[in-house]
Design an enzyme around this catalytic site. Structure first.
Site, PDB file in Angstrom:
ATOM      1  N   PRO A 151       0.809  -1.370  -0.044  1.00  0.00           N
ATOM      2  CA  PRO A 151      -0.064  -0.144   0.098  1.00  0.00           C
ATOM      3  C   PRO A 151       0.922   1.385  -0.132  1.00  0.00           C
ATOM      4  O   PRO A 151       0.700   2.148   1.154  1.00  0.00           O
ATOM      5  CB  PRO A 151      -1.279  -0.244   1.464  1.00  0.00           C
ATOM      6  CG  PRO A 151      -0.114  -1.346   2.460  1.00  0.00           C
ATOM      7  CD  PRO A 151       0.672  -1.807   0.833  1.00  0.00           C
ATOM      8  N   CYS A 152       1.428   1.443  -1.102  1.00  0.00           N
ATOM      9  CA  CYS A 152       2.165   3.306  -0.982  1.00  0.00           C
ATOM     10  C   CYS A 152       1.680   3.652  -1.183  1.00  0.00           C
ATOM     11  O   CYS A 152       1.676   5.307  -0.884  1.00  0.00           O
ATOM     12  CB  CYS A 152       3.445   2.613  -2.622  1.00  0.00           C
ATOM     13  SG  CYS A 152       2.078   2.548  -4.040  1.00  0.00           S
TER      14      CYS A 152
END
Length: 280
Positions: free
Chosen positions: A244-245
């Site tokens: 989850p950047c």
């Protein structure tokens, strides 16, 4: 058995989200949005609330420019304690179904030589998706809404230039479906340099609905001065959403960048905030 979300609801809700996220969309009323979707206000409200978890009006509020700042104030995650925080509540349940295996430095140095990567396209709640997988798991997940399919494919292929690629949408369909289905099992194959993989592993410790900063990630991997390098590694994350950047923001509360377009990042953050009951 076909899932209604795949054949109808996802494309419809995606169009509604795109409308709400447009320059004028955050000021539209519920009847105006419903008219654009060719639905009655009552029917649209029920569909949207069931799919997203909150009303269209609440979602409009999540998409305001101040949303990231409010998240940072209320749901900032210190990665040293992220596991304890995430595992104590429902926010991380989806992430518990993600298992990953990293490529060795020697394998990465060969730039994908000897790897066969299968890729395919599909649709999901955040727009058109490009998936890539090896026999060890999903190695790429891109969102092509802003870039277009061809540019996204060229981008992803350039990361492993010596690999063999073949397209098979049917083979990738289960990977793409699992990626966007809460509670589904996901196997990931992280293909990157050792520093990048450290950053990506840190991202996996940010609970859903929470955010952290690039500086906090640098601290977590034991290199507090490498904030700029961390930002670059976050931007090179090949498996969006599952790694989850989008949960990494600037310390100021600004969104920072997002490789597949800031509109996609805003929608992802809003979607997770709604799903985890954030009311900032």
């Amino acid at each position: 058995m076909d899932h209604p979300e795949q054949t109808y609801y996802w494309p419809l809700m995606r169009r509604a989200i795109e409308l709400i996220d447009s320059d004028d969309g955050r000021d539209l009323t519920l009847p105006e949005i419903a008219t654009e979707m060719n639905l009655s206000p009552e029917h649209f409200q029920r569909l949207f609330s069931r799919w997203v978890g909150v009303s269209p009006k609440r979602f409009q509020q999540f998409l305001t420019l101040g949303h990231a700042k409010r998240l940072l104030d209320a749901r900032f995650t210190t990665l040293a304690t992220a596991d304890a925080v995430g595992l104590s509540g429902a926010g991380r349940l989806h992430d518990l179904f993600v298992r990953w295996e990293a490529m060795s430095p020697g394998e990465y140095a060969r730039k994908g030589d000897g790897l066969t990567i299968t890729y395919g396209f599909g649709d999901g709640p955040f727009g058109r998706m490009l998936g890539m997988a090896t026999e060890r798991g999903l190695c790429g997940l891109a969102f092509t809404q802003e870039t277009g399919d061809a540019a996204a494919l060229d981008d992803m292929r350039s990361r492993w230039p010596a690999a063999a690629f073949n397209r098979d949408d049917d083979a990738l369909a289960p990977h793409l479906q699992a990626a966007i289905t809460p509670g589904a099992q996901n196997r990931l194959h992280l293909i990157g340099a050792p520093f990048q993989i450290k950053v990506w592993e840190a991202l996996l410790n940010i609970p859903s609905g929470h955010v952290t900063t690039y500086g906090e990630i640098a601290q977590a991997i034991g290199n507090p001065k490498a904030v700029r390098a961390v930002g670059t590694a976050v931007g090179r994350n090949p498996i969006s959403w599952l790694i989850p950047c989008h949960r990494a923001v600037r310390a100021s509360g600004g969104l920072g960048g997002y490789h597949w377009g800031l509109p996609v990042k805003r929608v992802m953050l809003a979607h997770e905030a709604a799903a985890t009951g954030f009311d900032g």
